[in-house]
Design an enzyme around this catalytic site. Structure first.
Site, PDB file in Angstrom:
ATOM      1  N   GLU A 114       0.686  -1.105   0.013  1.00  0.00           N
ATOM      2  CA  GLU A 114      -0.029   0.078  -0.223  1.00  0.00           C
ATOM      3  C   GLU A 114       0.791   1.331  -0.085  1.00  0.00           C
ATOM      4  O   GLU A 114       1.915   1.355   0.315  1.00  0.00           O
ATOM      5  CB  GLU A 114      -0.750   0.165   1.271  1.00  0.00           C
ATOM      6  CG  GLU A 114      -2.241  -0.818   1.010  1.00  0.00           C
ATOM      7  CD  GLU A 114      -2.907  -1.234   2.031  1.00  0.00           C
ATOM      8  OE1 GLU A 114      -2.919  -0.649   3.107  1.00  0.00           O
ATOM      9  OE2 GLU A 114      -3.749  -2.164   1.865  1.00  0.00           O
ATOM     10  N   CYS A 134       7.041  -7.214   7.266  1.00  0.00           N
ATOM     11  CA  CYS A 134       8.395  -6.788   7.767  1.00  0.00           C
ATOM     12  C   CYS A 134       8.876  -7.991   8.479  1.00  0.00           C
ATOM     13  O   CYS A 134       8.064  -8.579   9.146  1.00  0.00           O
ATOM     14  CB  CYS A 134       7.765  -5.502   8.596  1.00  0.00           C
ATOM     15  SG  CYS A 134       9.167  -4.613   9.519  1.00  0.00           S
TER      16      CYS A 134
END
Ligand code: SAH
Ligand code: SF4
Length: 395
Positions: A114, A134
């Protein structure tokens, strides 16, 4: 299945060398030079051809070699036979009541990340992602619940800026310079989307170099802010090789609490982080560091925390960004009460630091910090897993 993201629960797989034509987007000037030489561009022409192509791609936003009218037709054909000019595909765009735009973009392999555009009166900030997921597991961050799938390439990082400019219709008209006719809609970049930018250093650096290049997108290094959770060994390198503004996800004033909130603190604790931050402004010649501080009820929001914070950062030119916690489904924390946030801000402010409270933007479309992918993400770690990783135990 059509449209469903396929990013989840896939561990990082080293990428095979991409097959097919080379994408021009994301190549540094040196990389593009090599690429042009490899298709037989004569050595003595290469500098000029490089500049021409660079301007077409990054100044004018052209995506088709055939539009590069100052190049000979046969050379344009040779370029088209060997290279592509590709940016990520925008899968969906949502616009918040407050004007915030959230783009879901698809990158090679079908993964999705995004990008968020936040308009303000005097500027517009694009929040871009550097990784799919992540590897870090900050306990308050929704991205931290998603496994890392892969690093974005430089082309996919700078490509997010390019697709936003497409959507904002902000490529200059022929005959005009960049920014003619008022301030730019897209004037600032923050690397605060998904991922830890300093764990994808080279691609982030190359993408930012392209964004800063004066013959293209031409954003000043002062308008680019890289946010890190505290990857200490890469901080000096950021100053030297990128030179942009730095933000740090500080979030706690004792190692105990920071170990829980930002687990990378176990590797590089507060004292080491502060040493690296102290050196940054001089190395990068930038004015001040932004300390991001998420306000979590009863966890890090006391007056004592505020006082400890100002004494820790003493001597560092700093601004403290207080971020009211953005809640997400299953989050193990709550947002601090508004009067608590204000009391905290007041102590920091009286100690001589700017302490703006960040207004949540785009809440209706889940576009706020740390919430990205909330609505599109399917599989996520369970609440228990998150709590266990954060060392919170079961409650
Ligand atoms: N990985 C980098 C950049 C991405 S996060 C980093 O950690 O700095 C961008 C900012 O949003 C960070 O300061 C992060 O701590 C903060 N953030 C993450 N989740 C949040 C949430 N749920 N509410 C408020 N801020 C959050
Ligand atoms: Fe990763 Fe930053 Fe989220 Fe921590 S706050 S999990 S480093 S994206």
């Amino acid at each position: 299945m059509n449209g469903a993201p396929i990013t989840q629960d896939v561990l990082t797989i080293p990428r095979k060398k991409p097959e097919g034509p080379v994408n021009v987007v994301g190549l540094t000037r040196d990389g593009l030079r090599e690429a042009l030489l490899s298709i037989g561009t004569p050595e003595k022409q290469v500098k000029m051809r490089l500049n021409q192509i660079w301007q077409w791609v990054y100044h004018w936003g052209v995506r088709d070699f055939d539009e590069m009218t100052n190049l000979a037709k046969d050379y344009r054909e040779r370029l088209a036979a060997n290279f592509v000019i590709e940016v990520p595909e925008v899968v969906s765009r949502e616009i918040s009541a407050d004007g915030t735009r959230k783009y879901l973009v698809r990158i090679a392999g079908g993964h999705e990340v995004e990008t968020v555009y936040i308009p303000e009166t005097d500027r517009g900030t694009l929040c871009i992602s550097s990784q799919v997921g992540c590897t870090l597991t900050c306990s308050f961050c929704h991205t931290g619940t998603q496994k890392l799938v892969r690093n974005l390439t430089a082309g996919e990082i700078v490509g997010q800026i390019m697709v936003a400019r497409d959507d904002l219709d902000e490529w200059p008209e022929r005959g005009q310079g960049t920014g003619v006719g008022g301030p730019r809609l897209l004037s600032n970049i923050v690397l605060m989307g998904m991922g830890e930018p300093l764990y994808n250093f080279e691609a982030v650096r190359d993408a930012m170099k392209i964004a800063m290049d004066g013959e293209g997108i031409s954003l000043s290094r002062r308008r680019i802010t890289l946010s890190t959770s505290g990857v200490v060994p890469e901080i000096a390198r950021t100053a030297e090789e990128i030179g942009c503004m730095l933000a740090v996800s500080f979030h706690a004033t004792t190692d105990d609490v920071r170990n829980t909130l930002v687990p990378i603190n176990r590797r590089w604790p507060i004292a080491e982080l502060l040493d690296a931050l102290r050196a940054y402004p001089k190395l990068s010649n930038s004015e001040r560091i932004t300390f991001e501080y998420v306000m979590l009820k009863g966890v890090n929001d006391s007056d004592e925390d505020a006082r400890r914070l100002v004494s820790l950062i003493k001597g560092i030119p700093a601004k403290i960004n207080l971020i009211p916690f953005n809640e997400w489904p299953g989050a193990p924390y709550e947002r601090s009460a508004w009067d608590r946030i204000e009391a905290f801000a007041d102590i920091v402010h009286k100690a001589g630091y700017a302490s703006p409270i960040r207004t949540p933007r785009g809440e209706d479309i889940m576009a706020a910090c740390g919430q990205l992918k909330s609505t599109t993400e399917r599989a996520r770690k369970s609440r228990a897993e998150i709590a266990a990783e954060a060392g919170l135990g079961q409650s």
